[in-house]
Design an enzyme around this catalytic site. Sequence first.
Site, PDB file in Angstrom:
ATOM      1  N   GLU A   1       0.804  -1.225   0.000  1.00 47.36           N
ATOM      2  CA  GLU A   1       0.000   0.000   0.000  1.00 47.36           C
ATOM      3  C   GLU A   1       0.836   1.273   0.000  1.00 47.36           C
ATOM      4  O   GLU A   1       0.766   2.090   0.922  1.00 47.36           O
ATOM      5  CB  GLU A   1      -0.952  -0.001   1.197  1.00 47.36           C
ATOM      6  CG  GLU A   1      -1.972  -1.104   1.152  1.00 47.36           C
ATOM      7  CD  GLU A   1      -3.061  -0.954   2.214  1.00 47.36           C
ATOM      8  OE1 GLU A   1      -2.995  -0.021   3.026  1.00 47.36           O
ATOM      9  OE2 GLU A   1      -3.987  -1.785   2.212  1.00 47.36           O
TER      10      GLU A   1
ATOM     11  N   GLU B   1      -5.218  -8.638   0.854  1.00 49.60           N
ATOM     12  CA  GLU B   1      -5.907  -8.337   2.114  1.00 49.60           C
ATOM     13  C   GLU B   1      -7.387  -8.113   1.846  1.00 49.60           C
ATOM     14  O   GLU B   1      -7.744  -7.482   0.848  1.00 49.60           O
ATOM     15  CB  GLU B   1      -5.381  -7.052   2.777  1.00 49.60           C
ATOM     16  CG  GLU B   1      -4.044  -7.168   3.440  1.00 49.60           C
ATOM     17  CD  GLU B   1      -3.575  -5.849   4.057  1.00 49.60           C
ATOM     18  OE1 GLU B   1      -4.416  -5.055   4.516  1.00 49.60           O
ATOM     19  OE2 GLU B   1      -2.353  -5.628   4.059  1.00 49.60           O
TER      20      GLU B   1
HETATM   21  C1  BGP Z   1      -4.271  -1.993   5.405  1.00 49.56           C
HETATM   22  C2  BGP Z   1      -2.897  -2.316   5.889  1.00 49.56           C
HETATM   23  C3  BGP Z   1      -2.855  -3.299   7.007  1.00 49.56           C
HETATM   24  C4  BGP Z   1      -4.019  -3.232   7.969  1.00 49.56           C
HETATM   25  C5  BGP Z   1      -5.356  -3.050   7.273  1.00 49.56           C
HETATM   26  C6  BGP Z   1      -6.502  -2.759   8.187  1.00 49.56           C
HETATM   27  O1  BGP Z   1      -4.306  -0.677   4.963  1.00 49.56           O
HETATM   28  O2  BGP Z   1      -2.097  -2.816   4.846  1.00 49.56           O
HETATM   29  O3  BGP Z   1      -1.596  -3.202   7.611  1.00 49.56           O
HETATM   30  O4  BGP Z   1      -3.798  -2.398   9.018  1.00 49.56           O
HETATM   31  O5  BGP Z   1      -5.298  -2.027   6.323  1.00 49.56           O
HETATM   32  O6  BGP Z   1      -6.546  -1.409   8.481  1.00 49.56           O
HETATM   33  P1  BGP Z   1      -6.878  -0.811   9.884  1.00 49.56           P
HETATM   34  O7  BGP Z   1      -5.950  -1.475  10.826  1.00 49.56           O
HETATM   35  O8  BGP Z   1      -6.628   0.660   9.764  1.00 49.56           O
HETATM   36  O9  BGP Z   1      -8.294  -1.101  10.144  1.00 49.56           O
END
Ligand code: BGP
Length: 475
Positions: free
Chosen positions: A165, A377
Amino acid sequence: MYKFPKDFLWGSASAAYQIEGAYNVDGKGMSNWDHFVRIPGKTFKGTTGDIAVDHYHRYKEDIALMAEMGLKTYRFSIAWTRIFPTGNGEINQKGIEFYQNIIDECLKYGIEPMVTIFHWDLPQALVDQYNGFESEKIVDDFVNYAKTLFKVFGKSVKYWITLNEQNIFTSLGWLTAQHPPGKFDDQKMFYQVNHHAFLAHAKAVLAYREMGFDGMIGASFAYTPSYALDCNPINAMSKMNYDDLKNYWWLDVYAYGEYPIAAMKYLEKKGVAPVVSQEDKEILKKAAKEINFMGVNYYQSCVCEYNPLDGVTPYGTMNTTGKKGSAQVTGVPGLYKNPQNQYLKTTDWDWTIDPLGLTYLCREITSRYRLPIIISENGLGAFDKLESENKIHDIYRIEYIREHLKALSQAIDEGCEVLAYCTWSFTDLLSWLNGYQKRYGFVYVDRNEETGSLSRYKKDSFYWYKEVIETNGEK
Ligand code: BGP
């Protein structure tokens, strides 16, 4: 119920800073995040990843749970500071050993390791020396680090994700000040930092090939597909503006090695366009031909509507508390704004829940780039509750993932080549901006100070996903 290819990689993902803990153990250097979380007021209630869920000491237990579930792939990231405590120079053998152990443990159970080279934790020493990604010097240090990983782990690891990201860590780092280095509205630097990150990615991809590896390599992008608010042409143009600046700006460079034309013109007029040399252009183009997949992190879609010149800015309040409805509408004056989608429900953190958006984005990647896709993800952040007998009835998570899998199987059925699906996340872990209360895992981590000691408990979703994998998605 769903159709998936025979060798489909059912997976789950994590990132070093969010799970490992052991932030100063076995020679690890300080990262920009170790540094950032120590600045008062920067994180949710001052939470840190110092201990996180202590995966560093419990990786065997965690990977055994993955094996019990039947995971086919485990996506994890390597902490640069464990390999090179100050970013470059001498290798820290203890760091190599740790990741070798993780990889061996995965392979022992037939789990394909999928490695993210950079998931946001940058050696602080490189920030102190030359401001990290703000300087082009980062490119050589990143490539040196990546080449070290290829050399040491390249025979056992077949799936590599260069950057996680890039769009998010740069936006939050240089525009909204929520991630390190905590800069606000520095648009010129934001685009320059991104250009350096593109070069780092591209040169690492080229190095991988030059070293003779024929595995799979690409980047993972946080893809928020967009819909025009309605058929008013001005809203359709807003969607186009949004896509050029928020999606294609990254996707086009990874896949074509070229920046979107209209977006570049817009940035030039504003005086914030990155400096891009002829040589850079050639490198980006060459590397674009070498990537094997587009990695997509998918959480939500958005709506695009016309935003006047004196309209909303990108800097509205975000919901980092889980108090539904507290996020503000944001956008770029003159180009677009993103109001709520009235047809869709949201999570407690105001993230739109849109399974069909996953079909939509797969179709878009397939027709625009003709690349295979790895969903690196996807998942639901929620307040889970530990019930009696250590049960967690997260039916809402099952429903969320089930609907997204249906949408993914639809995309596959419509001709998209999807190689893997990784849920975020396997165990609960640290959420960068939301602390530990926002949980994503199949495995609950008990943080209760008296009783917890970070014990792991399987949630209902654990057993459900296990069956999904067993039946290759037919359940
Ligand atoms: C993405 C990232 C992850 C993770 C996920 C969930 O942007 O790659 O590392 O954190 O989001 O996001 P959040 O923890 O802000 O809910």
